[in-house]
Design a protein around this motif. Structure first.
Motif, PDB file in Angstrom:
ATOM      1  N   PRO A 150     -12.651  -7.626  17.530  1.00 50.69           N
ATOM      2  CA  PRO A 150     -12.510  -8.364  18.663  1.00 50.69           C
ATOM      3  C   PRO A 150     -11.994  -7.731  19.828  1.00 50.69           C
ATOM      4  N   ASP A 180     -17.737  -7.597  18.825  1.00 47.85           N
ATOM      5  CA  ASP A 180     -16.771  -8.708  19.039  1.00 47.85           C
ATOM      6  C   ASP A 180     -17.456  -9.703  18.449  1.00 47.85           C
ATOM      7  N   ARG A 181     -18.575  -9.955  18.598  1.00 49.64           N
ATOM      8  CA  ARG A 181     -19.446 -11.101  18.088  1.00 49.64           C
ATOM      9  C   ARG A 181     -19.225 -11.251  16.510  1.00 49.64           C
ATOM     10  N   GLN A 210     -25.293 -14.200  13.886  1.00 51.92           N
ATOM     11  CA  GLN A 210     -24.839 -12.971  13.075  1.00 51.92           C
ATOM     12  C   GLN A 210     -25.691 -12.300  12.436  1.00 51.92           C
ATOM     13  N   GLY A 235     -16.780 -10.063  14.743  1.00 55.59           N
ATOM     14  CA  GLY A 235     -15.537  -9.876  14.359  1.00 55.59           C
ATOM     15  C   GLY A 235     -14.955  -8.624  13.801  1.00 55.59           C
TER      16      GLY A 235
END
Length: 262
Positions: free
Chosen positions: A232, A226-227, A121, A229
């Motif tokens: 998405p 997307d990763r 993240q 969140g």
């Protein structure tokens, strides 16, 4: 330092090829899953994607040094906007690669008990900020070129009732002109939008490096969104965007004149 940068640049093409293969596996896995493929086949594709990702991380070892060198060069640019965008972007890329190197060490077992989710993240946050700055740089250069093209056209054609840097709405709502009815405002606005669109297409068509960089960054930005969140989009869309941006990157490596400078 320079010797390492030259050595590291030789692996960039290989890393781009593995990146294209990784996102092709992502897209393939999504397509097979939607088509109801066997679980064994899906597992094989997923494992292949993981191997591609790990190989890419190995090839990116030391890329932080190259990013820091690029930041040192960018800080001397005369244009203030380009200097800010490129310098901060390269610094964020350096942090992204550093986090990526830590992730590689965790996945290979060199660093035990590493919180891979946390570091993943963190790396994607640096990656997203770098892409936002790159897109800002692209839009800034696009605006400068459009203004230059508009001035060139103004010298070659009769004067327009509206300056190139203003819109019809500005004049319709100005105190010096009466309120125009909608039947007049809409055709004027439509004509202005067509001129701006034609100007945009002309500038991008005559500047392939800017067009490719804008397309590449626009595709890439959906991956960290997307990763993390934030927005998405699903593995299928991410795979398609990653594959497209990887192909564009390979094109700029094969044809260096297509790489946007500085």
């Amino acid at each position: 330092m320079d010797a390492w940068v030259r050595f590291n640049s030789q692996s960039q093409a290989k890393e781009r090829v593995f990146r294209a293969a990784q996102y092709a596996c992502t897209l393939l896995g999504y397509t097979l899953q939607k088509g109801g493929a066997a679980a064994e086949l899906l597992r094989t594709v997923s494992q292949l994607e993981a191997h591609m990702s790990l190989t890419r991380k190995l090839l990116r070892l030391g890329n932080s040094v190259e990013a820091l060198e690029a930041a040192k060069r960018a800080i001397h640019l005369s244009d203030g906007v380009l200097r800010l965008c490129l310098t901060v972007s390269h610094l964020n890329r350096a942090m992204y690669f550093a986090c990526d190197n830590v992730l590689w060490a965790g996945k290979t077992g060199i660093i035990s008990k590493l919180d891979q989710q946390k570091w993943s993240q963190r790396s994607f946050r640096y990656y997203l900020f770098a892409l936002i700055l790159n897109l800002t740089r692209d839009v800034y250069e696009l605006r400068l070129l459009m203004e230059c093209e508009a001035r060139y056209r103004a010298t070659k054609s009769p004067p327009s009732p509206f300056p190139s840097n203003s819109s019809p709405a500005d004049h319709l709502s100005s105190p010096s002109s009466p309120d125009a009815p909608a039947t007049v405002a809409l055709p004027v606005l439509s004509a202005w939008l067509r001129r701006q669109l034609h100007l945009l297409v002309t500038v991008l068509y005559s500047n392939p490096p800017l067009l490719l960089d804008l397309l590449k960054n626009s595709c890439d930005v959906f991956i960290p969104l997307d990763r993390l969140g934030i927005y998405p989009t699903g593995s299928g869309f991410v795979g398609a965007c990653g594959l497209a941006s990887s192909v564009l990157s390979i094109i700029t490596i094969v044809h260096p004149w297509l790489k946007l400078k500085p």
